[in-house]
Scaffold this active site. Structure first.
Site, short mmCIF file in Angstrom:
data_model
loop_
_atom_site.label_atom_id
_atom_site.label_comp_id
_atom_site.label_asym_id
_atom_site.label_seq_id
_atom_site.Cartn_x
_atom_site.Cartn_y
_atom_site.Cartn_z
N CYS A 1 69.14 41.94 34.63
CA CYS A 1 69.96 41.93 35.84
C CYS A 1 69.24 42.67 36.98
O CYS A 1 68.69 43.75 36.78
CB CYS A 1 71.31 42.58 35.57
SG CYS A 1 72.41 42.52 37.00
N ASP A 2 69.27 42.05 38.17
CA ASP A 2 68.55 42.63 39.31
C ASP A 2 69.49 43.12 40.41
O ASP A 2 69.09 43.29 41.56
CB ASP A 2 67.57 41.60 39.90
CG ASP A 2 68.24 40.31 40.34
OD1 ASP A 2 69.48 40.21 40.22
OD2 ASP A 2 67.53 39.41 40.80
N THR A 3 70.75 43.37 40.08
CA THR A 3 71.73 43.79 41.08
C THR A 3 72.13 45.25 40.89
O THR A 3 72.46 45.66 39.77
CB THR A 3 72.99 42.90 41.02
OG1 THR A 3 72.60 41.54 41.21
CG2 THR A 3 73.98 43.29 42.09
N CYS B 1 80.30 43.95 36.88
CA CYS B 1 80.16 42.89 35.87
C CYS B 1 80.72 43.41 34.56
O CYS B 1 80.71 44.61 34.29
CB CYS B 1 78.69 42.51 35.71
SG CYS B 1 78.44 41.06 34.65
N PHE C 1 75.70 33.94 51.15
CA PHE C 1 75.92 34.55 49.84
C PHE C 1 76.86 35.74 49.97
O PHE C 1 76.64 36.61 50.82
CB PHE C 1 74.61 35.02 49.22
CG PHE C 1 73.71 33.88 48.83
CD1 PHE C 1 73.72 33.38 47.54
CD2 PHE C 1 72.85 33.31 49.76
CE1 PHE C 1 72.90 32.31 47.19
CE2 PHE C 1 72.02 32.26 49.42
CZ PHE C 1 72.05 31.75 48.13
N HIS D 1 63.46 31.67 45.82
CA HIS D 1 63.56 32.75 46.81
C HIS D 1 62.56 33.87 46.51
O HIS D 1 62.04 34.50 47.43
CB HIS D 1 64.99 33.29 46.87
CG HIS D 1 65.55 33.71 45.56
ND1 HIS D 1 65.84 32.81 44.56
CD2 HIS D 1 65.87 34.93 45.06
CE1 HIS D 1 66.32 33.46 43.51
NE2 HIS D 1 66.34 34.75 43.79
N CYS E 1 73.26 42.68 31.11
CA CYS E 1 72.08 41.91 30.72
C CYS E 1 70.82 42.70 31.07
O CYS E 1 70.75 43.33 32.13
CB CYS E 1 72.06 40.57 31.43
SG CYS E 1 73.51 39.55 31.06
N GLU F 1 78.71 31.30 40.94
CA GLU F 1 77.91 31.43 39.72
C GLU F 1 78.58 32.48 38.85
O GLU F 1 78.83 33.60 39.29
CB GLU F 1 76.47 31.85 40.02
CG GLU F 1 75.66 31.96 38.75
CD GLU F 1 74.17 32.09 38.95
OE1 GLU F 1 73.52 32.70 38.09
OE2 GLU F 1 73.67 31.57 39.95
#
Length: 196
Positions: A37-39, A30, A24, A190, A34, A94
């Protein structure tokens, strides 16, 4: 230079390629915001295409790289995809679909976010292999099913951070798929098996 949030080797946890070993490359930044969002985009390293290739070369034998984010289409270009292909990688991405992609990407997962943000998000993709919709129980995802008729269709229950609410959404999602069997359930495996 590319702004890279992290690079790691794991299993693809979502969508059509669930369970497949993958490298990955998570890009920072971005164009949408959203609520789920988990980043964390505040941390990133500036890297060249060669830097990225060097970082992932230890996992070359898996042959599968996923470009993700954030929104990777803000940075991914032909030069990077060409280097990844030359190194023997099958390249998946993605994307929220709001920017054009290099045409040579092998697998395009479109994850539309227009239901969750008030920013403009017109579709700019020429190819879609998979449509993965975050299912919240409030919006009907059927509007996306006809956009790319040959695409693999996935519904992914929204992770709200609340176990009771999550269970409600999963139940609604399963019922929806039973009523619309052209959709497939995509769980964030995951998270379920506690891997990165």
């Amino acid at each position: 230079m590319y702004r890279v949030n992290e690079i790691f080797y794991s299993l693809q946890g979502e969508g059509r390629h669930t369970g497949r070993a993958a490298v990955f490359v998570r890009f920072s930044g971005c164009n949408l915001r959203c609520p789920f969002c988990d980043t964390d985009f505040s941390n990133y390293q500036s890297m060249t295409a060669d830097d990225i290739l060097k970082a992932i070369s230890q996992w070359r034998s898996c042959g599968f790289v996923v470009l993700t984010g954030g929104e990777p289409s803000l940075q991914v270009d032909d030069a990077l995809v060409e280097k990844l292909h030359h190194a023997g990688f099958y390249v998946a991405i993605e994307t929220n679909g709001t920017h054009a992609l290099p045409p040579s990407i092998d697998w395009v997962t479109w994850s539309p976010k227009d239901l969750f943000t008030d920013q403009p998000s017109s579709l700019r993709l020429n190819k879609i292999n998979e449509i993965k919709v975050v299912f919240d129980g409030l919006h009907d995802p059927e509007r996306y099913a006809c956009i790319a008729k040959e695409a693999y269709l996935c519904l992914q229950p929204c992770d709200t951070g609340n176990d009771n609410k999550n269970q409600q959404i999963i139940t609604q999602c399963v019922t929806y798929i039973q009523q619309h069997p052209h959709w497939h359930l995509s769980l964030q495996t995951h998270k379920l098996i506690n891997i990165h």
